[in-house]
Design an enzyme around this catalytic site. Structure first.
Site, PDB file in Angstrom:
ATOM      1  N   HIS A  84      -3.797   2.664   6.034  1.00 53.33           N
ATOM      2  CA  HIS A  84      -4.336   2.879   4.697  1.00 53.33           C
ATOM      3  C   HIS A  84      -3.858   4.245   4.218  1.00 53.33           C
ATOM      4  O   HIS A  84      -3.789   5.191   4.994  1.00 53.33           O
ATOM      5  CB  HIS A  84      -5.854   2.818   4.748  1.00 53.33           C
ATOM      6  CG  HIS A  84      -6.475   2.922   3.398  1.00 53.33           C
ATOM      7  ND1 HIS A  84      -5.997   2.227   2.317  1.00 53.33           N
ATOM      8  CD2 HIS A  84      -7.505   3.661   2.945  1.00 53.33           C
ATOM      9  CE1 HIS A  84      -6.716   2.531   1.263  1.00 53.33           C
ATOM     10  NE2 HIS A  84      -7.627   3.400   1.611  1.00 53.33           N
TER      11      HIS A  84
ATOM     12  N   CYS B 124       0.794  -1.224   0.000  1.00 47.67           N
ATOM     13  CA  CYS B 124       0.000   0.000   0.000  1.00 47.67           C
ATOM     14  C   CYS B 124       0.829   1.278   0.000  1.00 47.67           C
ATOM     15  O   CYS B 124       0.475   2.250  -0.681  1.00 47.67           O
ATOM     16  CB  CYS B 124      -0.973   0.004   1.189  1.00 47.67           C
ATOM     17  SG  CYS B 124      -0.236  -0.448   2.752  1.00 47.67           S
TER      18      CYS B 124
END
EC number: 3.4.19.12
Lengths: 272, 322
Positions: free
Chosen positions: B165, B90
Site C-alpha cells: 500500500h 496503486c
C-alpha cells in the site's frame, strides 16, 4: 482439522498388465483434495456407493500434475502423474456434463502446485465440448482403444518420467552448468546474443550473459516456464520454437526434442 | 484490501525505484525515485530538490490496528487527489497524486491533459478516469513481465503477489499533506516551518510516529523519495567547476556523476530484463548445452538435485526456497 478443498465425481481406470490399454472401472467415485490434519495435501478417491476411501495420496507441492490423456478420444480421462516417481493414476470424469471439467482440473493443478492456491470458480474457461456422444454415455465407463500412433504417444506419456525424478530447466540452466559450457564452446556464445533484450543498455558479452542468467527476472521467467511445461499444455508454444507439438507435453519430451533439434543443427526461427 | 480480483487490465508491478523512474520518464517528468534508507536530515538534504516522500508498506494483519492518523481530514482540499479504484494500479496512482500537486511541474502532453481534464472532479471520479486512461495503463503495464508463456487458461496458480500500500507525503499550500488513495480525503498534518529542513521535518515526525504504532516486526515497509533527476544539474555544475579550475571539486562532481549514471544504467538493465520475453533465451541456452554435448549430463545432475529436494521434503526438513 482436515479441510476439504474441492471434490468432483470421477471413476478410476487401470493399465491392463502387459499392454498400454487403460481400462476404466465402472464404480461411481469421487476425487477429493483435502488439507489433512497432518498439514499435508491429500488427493483421495472414494467409492460413492460404499463411502470408502480407496486411495489416499499425499502430495508435495509441485510434485504432481493432473493432465488430460488426449489419446483417449471420446472419454474424459485424466492421469495424475508425479515428478518424484513413475506412479500413474488414471481417472475418468463421471459428471454427466463436461462443462466444468476444465474448471475442476485447473483448480486441482493449482492446488497440486501450491496447497495455498486460491481456487477459482465460475471462470470463463469452459469451451464447447467437441464430442457430444460423451455427454450421453458418460455414466457408463468409456471403453477406448488407441490407434498405433496414439499408443506410441500414450507410451511416451506413461514413461515420460522414466521411473526417475524429472530434470527441471531451472536446475539445468545454472551457472554451474553454463559457465563451463561458455568456456569450452565459445563459438556458441554469439548464438545466444540475438535472444537477449533488444534494448539492453550495454553491448552483449559473456559477462552480461552471466548477469542475465543470474538475474531475478530471468530466474522468475524460468520458473514460470518450468511450471507451465509441467502442465503438458505447451504444444502451441513449442511449435513457435520449431519443435514438434509433442515437445510441449512435459519436461521429458521437451528436453528430448531439444536434443534432437540440436543434432539436426537446428537454430530455430523463433516466432514472437 | 479487496479480495476480488478486478484488475481491469492493470498488472501488478514491482515497487522498485527503477520501475518508478521509468514510469516518470514515460510521463515526460524529469524526476526520479530513489530508495530512502534513512530519514535523517543529512540524507534528505543530499536528495534535494526533493518533492515528495512515498511510504509503502505491507501490513501483516492480526497485529494492532494501523494508522491512527495524527492529522485531520481535509474535505475541502483543492489540490489533486484521486481514489485508488483498482488495486494493481496503486503504485502509479500514488505517483500521480504526488505529481498532481507539484507546482510548475514539467510533464509530457498526455499527463498534462489528464490533469486538466480531471480538474474539479471528486476523488472517486478522478480515480476512475485515471484508471481508464489506456495510455497510462499501458505505460504502467510496460514494466511487468510479458505473458511469455500465455499462462492464461493453463490453470496455473497465480503466485500470491505481495500487495503493497502506498501513501504519499508532500507539502501543499504551506502544510504537509498525506495522500492515501484508500482514504476518503487527504489528511492535513499541519503547517511547517519555512526555514531549515522545512516540510521534511514535519513529514519525518509523522512517518516515524506512524511506524511506531505498529508492533515490532508487524510491518514491512520502504520509503522512497520523489526528486529531481540530479544528472542535468550535476553536469551543469561540472562545467562550472571545470571552468574554475578547482580540481578537487571537479573530481568530487565527477564521482557523483559516475555513481548516478551507473545507478541509472543498472535500472535500465533491470527494466529491459523485466520487459523481455525470455522463452527464446531459455530455448537457445538449452540448445547450446545440447550442441556442446552437455545436456545429458546436466539433465542427470538436475535429476539428482530434484531427487534430493523431494527426499528432503518427504523427511520434513525445512527447505530454503530457491
Amino acid at each position: 482439522m482436515s479441510e476439504t478443498l474441492l471434490a468432483f465425481k470421477a471413476g478410476r481406470a487401470f493399465r491392463r498388465p502387459g499392454t498400454n490399454f487403460i481400462d476404466p472401472r465402472p464404480e461411481k467415485g469421487a476425487i477429493t483434495l483435502t488439507n489433512g490434519e497432518d498439514g499435508l495435501l491429500h488427493f483421495t478417491w472414494k467409492d460413492r456407493t460404499s463411502g470408502n476411501v480407496e486411495e489416499d495420496l499425499i502430495l508435495f507441492p509441485s510434485d504432481a500434475s493432473f493432465v488430460k490423456v488426449s489419446e483417449a478420444t471420446g472419454g474424459r480421462v485424466y492421469v495424475l502423474k508425479f515428478s518424484s516417481s513413475d506412479q500413474r493414476h488414471f481417472f475418468w470424469m463421471q459428471d454427466a456434463s463436461s462443462a466444468r471439467d476444465d474448471e475442476f482440473v485447473d483448480n486441482v493443478n493449482g492446488l497440486l502446485d501450491d496447497p495455498e492456491y486460491t481456487l477459482q470458480w465460475g471462470t470463463t474457461s469452459t469451451q464447447p465440448q467437441a464430442s457430444t456422444s460423451a455427454q450421453a454415455s458418460s455414466s457408463a465407463p468409456p471403453a477406448f482403444q488407441a490407434t498405433p500412433e496414439q499408443l506410441a504417444q500414450l507410451e511416451a506419456l506413461l514413461q515420460s518420467a522414466g521411473g526417475q525424478t524429472q530434470a527441471s530447466p531451472p536446475d539445468i540452466l545454472t551457472p554451474t552448468n553454463l559457465t563451463p559450457l561458455f568456456a569450452s564452446h565459445p563459438e556458441l556464445i554469439p548464438t545466444l546474443f540475438p535472444h537477449l533484450p533488444p534494448d539492453l543498455p550495454v553491448p552483449p558479452s559473456t559477462e552480461v550473459l552471466g548477469q542475465i542468467i543470474n538475474s531475478p527476472q530471468f530466474r522468475s521467467a524460468l520458473a514460470s516456464f518450468d511450471q507451465a511445461l509441467r502442465t503438458g499444455l505447451l504444444g502451441g508454444l513449442v511449435r513457435g520454437l520449431g519443435l514438434p507439438e509433442e515437445a510441449g507435453t512435459g519436461i521429458g519430451p521437451f528436453l528430448n526434442a531439444i536434443q534432437e533439434q540440436a543434432e539436426r543443427g537446428g537454430d530455430s526461427m523463433e516466432t514472437d | 484490501m479487496s479480495a476480488e480480483d478486478d484488475s481491469s487490465g492493470w498488472q501488478l508491478t514491482e515497487s522498485d525505484p527503477g520501475v518508478f523512474s521509468e514510469l516518470l520518464k514515460t510521463l515526460g517528468v524529469p524526476m526520479i525515485v530513489d530508495d530512502l534508507y534513512s530519514l535523517d536530515p543529512d540524507t534528505l538534504a543530499s536528495l534535494q530538490p526533493l518533492h515528495a516522500l512515498i511510504f509503502l508498506f505491507k501490513w501483516i494483519p492480526s497485529s494492532a490496528d494501523s494508522s491512527t492518523s495524527t492529522g485531520q481530514y481535509d474535505p475541502d482540499f483543492p489540490g489533486f487527489f484521486a481514489h485508488q479504484v483498482v488495486n494493481n494500479a496503486c503504485a502509479t496512482l500514488a505517483v500521480l497524486n504526488a505529481l498532481g500537486n507539484i507546482s510548475s511541474l514539467q510533464t509530457g502532453p498526455q499527463l498534462a491533459e489528464l490533469n486538466s481534464f480531471t480538474t474539479g472532479m471528486d476523488p472517486q471520479t478522478r480515480g476512475m478516469v485515471i484508471t481508464s486512461a489506456d495510455w497510462l495503463r499501458e505505460a504502467h503495464n510496460a514494466l511487468s513481465p510479458p505473458n511469455a508463456v500465455s499462462l492464461d487458461g493453463l490453470g496455473l496458480p497465480r503466485k500470491s503477489e505481495d500487495a503493497y500500500h502506498f501513501v504519499v507525503y508532500l507539502p501543499i499550500m504551506g502544510a504537509v499533506y498525506e495522500l492515501d488513495g484508500l482514504k476518503q480525503y487527504p489528511v492535513r498534518h499541519g503547517p511547517y516551518e519555512d526555514h531549515g529542513e522545512g516540510w521534511l521535518k514535519t513529514a519525518r515526525e509523522v512517518i516515524e510516529n506512524r511506524i511506531a504504532t505498529y508492533p515490532v516486526g508487524a510491518l514491512e515497509f520502504s520509503l522512497l523519495a520523489l526528486r529531481d533527476d540530479p544528472l542535468p544539474s550535476l553536469l551543469t555544475r561540472l562545467q562550472e567547476v571545470q571552468a574554475s579550475g578547482n580540481s578537487a571539486a571537479t573530481a568530487e562532481i565527477l564521482s557523483q556523476i559516475s555513481n548516478e549514471k551507473s545507478k541509472q544504467q543498472r535500472w535500465a538493465f533491470e527494466n529491459s530484463l523485466r520487459k523481455h520475453n525470455h522463452v527464446g533465451l531459455i530455448h537457445a541456452l538449452l540448445i547450446a548445452l545440447a550442441k556442446g554435448g552437455k545436456l545429458s549430463s546436466a539433465q542427470e545432475q538436475a535429476k539428482t538435485i530434484m531427487r534430493a529436494r523431494v527426499e528432503k521434503k518427504a523427511s520434513g526438513e525445512d527447505m530454503d526456497e530457491d
